[in-house]
Motif scaffolding. Structure first.
Motif, short mmCIF file in Angstrom:
data_model
loop_
_atom_site.label_atom_id
_atom_site.label_comp_id
_atom_site.label_asym_id
_atom_site.label_seq_id
_atom_site.Cartn_x
_atom_site.Cartn_y
_atom_site.Cartn_z
N ARG A 93 -6.78 0.33 4.24
CA ARG A 93 -6.39 -0.31 3.29
C ARG A 93 -7.00 -0.21 2.03
NH1 ARG A 93 -5.42 -5.34 7.62
NH2 ARG A 93 -3.07 -5.20 7.67
N GLN A 130 -5.62 2.23 -0.29
CA GLN A 130 -4.33 1.81 -0.94
C GLN A 130 -4.76 0.94 -1.90
OE1 GLN A 130 -1.11 -0.07 1.71
NE2 GLN A 130 -2.12 0.95 3.25
N PHE A 131 -5.84 0.01 -1.96
CA PHE A 131 -6.10 -0.87 -2.88
C PHE A 131 -6.66 -0.04 -4.02
CE2 PHE A 131 -9.59 -4.00 -4.07
CZ PHE A 131 -8.76 -5.02 -4.93
N HIS A 190 -6.29 2.78 -5.15
CA HIS A 190 -5.23 3.57 -5.93
C HIS A 190 -4.38 2.72 -6.86
CE1 HIS A 190 -6.26 7.85 -5.47
NE2 HIS A 190 -6.37 7.36 -4.07
N ASN A 191 -4.05 1.51 -6.09
CA ASN A 191 -3.15 0.52 -6.82
C ASN A 191 -3.89 -0.01 -7.91
OD1 ASN A 191 -1.17 1.04 -4.87
ND2 ASN A 191 -1.57 -0.78 -3.63
N GLN A 231 -4.08 2.40 -10.80
CA GLN A 231 -2.71 2.23 -11.37
C GLN A 231 -2.80 1.02 -12.39
OE1 GLN A 231 0.20 4.19 -11.96
NE2 GLN A 231 -1.36 5.84 -11.45
N ASN A 232 -3.63 0.03 -12.16
CA ASN A 232 -3.65 -1.10 -12.93
C ASN A 232 -4.88 -0.96 -13.88
OD1 ASN A 232 -1.41 -3.07 -12.22
ND2 ASN A 232 -1.98 -2.38 -10.39
N LYS A 264 -1.63 -7.40 -7.70
CA LYS A 264 -0.59 -6.36 -7.72
C LYS A 264 -1.02 -5.47 -6.98
CE LYS A 264 0.10 -7.62 -12.61
NZ LYS A 264 0.14 -6.93 -14.15
N SER A 265 -2.15 -5.35 -6.54
CA SER A 265 -2.70 -4.13 -5.78
C SER A 265 -2.93 -4.19 -4.40
CB SER A 265 -3.96 -3.71 -6.46
OG SER A 265 -3.64 -3.69 -7.84
N PRO A 325 -3.05 -4.13 -0.41
CA PRO A 325 -2.70 -3.12 0.55
C PRO A 325 -1.47 -3.80 1.57
CG PRO A 325 -4.67 -3.84 1.03
CD PRO A 325 -4.35 -4.59 -0.26
N GLN A 326 -0.94 -2.91 2.22
CA GLN A 326 0.15 -3.17 3.14
C GLN A 326 -0.78 -3.56 4.69
OE1 GLN A 326 3.34 -3.69 2.70
NE2 GLN A 326 2.61 -3.38 0.72
#
Length: 428
Positions: free
Chosen positions: A381, A384-385, A387-388, A391-392, A424-425, A427-428
């Motif tokens: 997780r 994902q967090f 990289h998200n 991107q922000n 916005k970031s 994770p799933q």
């Protein structure tokens, strides 16, 4: 959308001449995947990459940029000093001035020796403890990273944990046998090691607030118990303050936590980010270092004038403006509370650890108090967090095993943007 064409080109080029394309392993993004982002400039709270994209910075060059990047008084001091030469190889008055300044700020530092990195500082402090006590073994804690000297790479955190290297080739069995390890925050385990190796242990070295497995706080009584144990057994108690020194307070973790160390080590913070380090402590121990004593340590670049003037300028500012620490902690608590609201609403398991201007987010369902709990869950997780967030426009440490470091150039708007980016970031 952030794009990394220039970074990808530079990384491909770098791999042709630099092992793995980086000069420090965590920079390779192995833990989070993807292409490392190549930076070309920084100012205040912001990094700018090779594609001219801006990021809000939460690594602060791994801690030392307490007042932000390219802090004008530091830059000016470096420029003025550089015209007189970048190195002498002789003593200078500036070395005395910064030593006197550090002594005036930090408890229990009677004498201090400048070196060239945090690794060298910790390595030298351990050698000194061994020479002082006449013993060979020492205790470190699982997940604590004290640089890449051979003795410290046994069950180290930071990049070693990030790359999942549990046994480091090149570290001999003899060296490993003299390195005893215990879980962080486990006083009983330390007492058992000391009892098993009676009169063999020279030192206990610890990050008083760990920063190399995320931000891990000492539990009540843990450091106090270690201090008592060292007193009873004639063991040198070493605080590795490469991360906490001058960051948690002007006097570092010793002042903040009210715990006395025998020796303390520093890294690039005493050079305002320049490659420098130092170790210091109680006179009775430090007098065993050459030329006063027989424990040898030397370095042509130790006390380098450019690093010294940079560090002196930063530390003077920190000493003269103690409100900086209040402001930094208020900003960190504001960020922590904002992240807490976002993550609580998400339904994801999470833990946020924070001390002063150090912070870490763990996607864990249990408290994170040592390396085992830091590594137990949530690393996917975090990838994902990370990289998200990238991107922000938020640059976090590219590993779940590193603390975030805030700098005082961060504004409330920056913190609000970071909290919004976290929303916005998720994770799933």
């Amino acid at each position: 959308m952030y794009r990394y064409e220039s970074s990808k080109t530079l990384f491909e080029r770098a791999q042709q001449s630099i092992p793995g394309g980086v000069n420090s392993p965590v920079r390779a993004f192995k833990s989070v995947g993807g292409t490392p982002v190549f930076m070309k400039s920084a100012k205040g709270a912001y990094l700018y990459d090779a594609d001219d994209q801006q990021y809000i910075d939460y690594i602060a060059s791994w801690g030392p940029m307490i007042l932000g990047h390219a802090y004008e008084p530091v830059v000016k001091a470096i420029q003025e000093k550089a015209v007189h030469s970048t190195s002498f190889g002789t003593p200078t008055e500036l070395e005395i001035e910064i030593a006197e300044l550090i002594k005036s700020m930090v408890p229990n530092v009677d004498l201090i020796r400048m070196v060239n990195s945090g690794t060298e500082a910790c390595m030298s402090a351990l050698r000194l403890a061994r020479g002082y006590t006449g013993r060979n073994k020492f205790i470190k804690f699982e997940g604590c990273y004290h640089g890449h000297a051979d003795p410290f790479l046994v069950k180290a955190g930071s990049g070693v944990a990030t790359l999942n290297i549990q046994t480091v080739p090149g570290v001999t069995a003899g060296i490993a046998n003299d390195t005893l390890t215990a879980p962080y925050n486990d006083l009983a385990a330390v007492k058992e090691l000391v009892a098993t190796h009676k009169n063999e242990i020279a030192a206990i070295i610890i990050e008083p607030v760990a920063g190399n497995m995320g931000c891990i706080l000492p539990q009540p009584g843990f450091l106090e118990g270690l201090r008592t144990l060292c007193n009873e057994e004639g063991i040198v108690f070493i605080f590795d303050e490469v991360m906490t020194g001058f960051r948690l307070s002007a006097g570092g973790a010793q002042q903040t936590l009210n715990i006395d160390a025998d020796l303390v080590t520093y890294g690039k913070v005493i050079g305002a980010g320049m490659p420098v380090g130092a170790f210091g402590g109680k006179r009775a121990i430090m007098e065993h270092i050459a030329p006063l004593g027989n424990v040898y340590q030397a370095g042509t670049l130790s006390g380098n004038p450019i690093a010294m003037i940079a560090g002196y300028t930063l530390l003077q500012e920190l000493k003269q403006k103690p409100a900086i620490y209040t402001e930094l902690e208020e900003k960190t608590v504001y960020l922590k509370n904002g992240l807490d609201k976002v993550l609580a609403a998400s339904g994801l398991p999470y833990v946020i650890n924070q001390k002063g201007s150090m912070l870490s987010v763990h996607f864990s369902s249990k408290p994170v108090t040592d390396f085992a709990s830091a590594a137990a869950e949530g690393t996917e997780r975090f990838k994902q967090f990370f990289h998200n967030m990238l991107q922000n426009g938020i640059y976090l440490p590219p590993s779940p095993f590193e603390s975030w470091f805030l700098n005082n150039a961060l504004t409330k708007e920056d913190l609000d943007k970071t909290i919004e980016a976290a929303q916005k970031s998720l994770p799933q």
